[in-house]
Write an enzyme that holds these catalytic residues in place. Structure first.
Site, PDB file in Angstrom:
ATOM      1  N   SER A   1       0.772  -1.285   0.163  1.00 53.08           N
ATOM      2  CA  SER A   1       0.108   0.089  -0.022  1.00 53.08           C
ATOM      3  C   SER A   1       0.741   1.142   0.069  1.00 53.08           C
ATOM      4  CB  SER A   1      -1.070   0.004   1.173  1.00 53.08           C
ATOM      5  OG  SER A   1      -2.023   0.692   0.871  1.00 53.08           O
TER       6      SER A   1
ATOM      7  N   LYS B   1     -22.607  17.983   7.390  1.00 53.51           N
ATOM      8  CA  LYS B   1     -21.422  18.512   8.361  1.00 53.51           C
ATOM      9  C   LYS B   1     -21.053  17.335   9.482  1.00 53.51           C
ATOM     10  CE  LYS B   1     -18.223  21.011   9.829  1.00 53.51           C
ATOM     11  NZ  LYS B   1     -17.139  21.342   9.392  1.00 53.51           N
TER      12      LYS B   1
END
Length: 347
Positions: free
Chosen positions: A153, A206
């Site tokens: 990764s 949010k």
């Protein structure tokens, strides 16, 4: 003795002995011991740091000092641990960035080797190291990578900055993909338990990722778009670094890990060799590229956490390293509840 005429009330002023305040004495002794220990620790730490700051060995022992030899050499930078802004005792982001930068400006340095042994980590930090390596390549000097037990990764992302990538036959690599931490929605459970929560915010998304609110399809799509963008960036890095097309990389970039043999067959690395063979190869190639009559020496740069006496005595005055798992969790949770990472958990 004749006690017949003894009168205790005449000519004798008897006073019982005063009791000593034992508790006060103990407290004073403890405070005095702590003060002495603090002073002793400060003095010894200063002496030890003074000694190590003058070491002129071919290695970098602490983040406070970087030894750059005044002769032509090849740098070997060791990258281990989880890639994060928080040190896990093996990986230190600021040390790594500054070391690469200093090597780039060092005219005695003739090439850079990276020994990478990491499962990856934060998207931001991984790309910072990759860009620093690209800046190093602007000097015209080569970069070589040797993979340790795992270079997956974010570790592989970094490796793609190299001119050549080599691996041990037992290396695990690849894991080209992005993961975000799990979003837990316990709103139904709270309702069953009669627990109510309230969060004040503006903008309907949010507060997305909150444990206490419903995770909507729109929010899932938003997070997926973040993952996809990081994924596309990863794929483009691999394509550029390995001279492959994006479509070729995407056939390999489904998040799986590869053995060294599989990685070579798929063009993700250049060869499978031992570490000793790697040293011989890079020493020969870099030395010949600078027309050196002799093989250039290799200077080792490894981050070591500097334990102070405060750490040893458990006083907690210095920031101690965290575990690799804690570093990853910190990176995921920092700034937001859900965060993309280039990380291979080997689950």
């Amino acid at each position: 003795m004749n006690n017949q005429n003894f009168n205790p009330g005449v000519g004798y002023n008897y006073q019982p002995p005063k009791k000593k305040n034992t508790a006060l004495i103990v407290v004073i002794c403890i405070i005095s011991a702590l003060v002495l220990l603090f002073v002793f620790g400060a003095v010894m730490s200063s002496i030890i740091n003074g000694i190590f700051s003058h070491i002129t060995d071919d290695s970098v022992m602490f983040e406070q000092s970087t030894y750059l030899p005044a002769y032509d050499n090849i740098a070997m930078v060791n990258i281990s641990g989880t890639i994060s802004s928080v040190s896990d005792g093996m990986y230190n982001h600021e040390w790594l960035l500054s070391t690469i930068k200093e090597l780039a400006s060092d005219t005695y340095n003739k090439g850079l080797c990276l020994f990478i042994n990491t499962p990856g980590g934060g998207v931001y930090q991984t790309d910072e190291i990759y860009l620093a390596l690209l800046d190093y390549k602007e000097t015209g000097r080569p970069i070589y990578v040797y993979m340790g037990e795992i270079c997956a990764s974010g570790g592989y992302y970094m490796a793609c900055a190299a001119d050549k990538i080599y691996a041990n036959r037992n290396t695990f690599t690849g894991s080209i993909g992005v993961v975000m931490n799990t979003v837990y929605d316990v709103s139904d459970l709270l309702e069953k338990l009669g627990i109510k929560t309230a969060t004040v915010f503006s903008g309907k998304n949010k507060n997305m990722g909150s444990y206490f609110d419903e995770f909507t399809d729109e929010q899932r799509a938003i997070y997926q778009s973040i993952c996809d963008e990081a994924y596309e960036q990863f794929v483009s890095i691999v394509a550029e670094g390995r001279d492959m097309s994006v479509s070729e990389v995407k056939k390999l970039a489904d998040g799986r890990i590869y053995t060294a043999k599989q990685a070579k067959a798929n063009g993700l690395i250049d060869d499978v060799i031992t570490y000793e063979e790697f040293i011989e190869t890079v020493t020969s190639e870099i030395s010949s590229s600078v027309s050196s009559d002799e093989a250039l020496p290799i200077t080792d740069y490894t981050y070591y956490y500097s334990y102070s006496l405060f750490d040893i005595f458990g006083l907690g005055f210095a920031a101690k390293p965290v575990s690799s798992e804690e570093a990853l969790i910190y990176e995921i949770l920092k700034s937001s509840s859900v965060r993309p990472v280039y990380y291979c958990s080997m689950n």
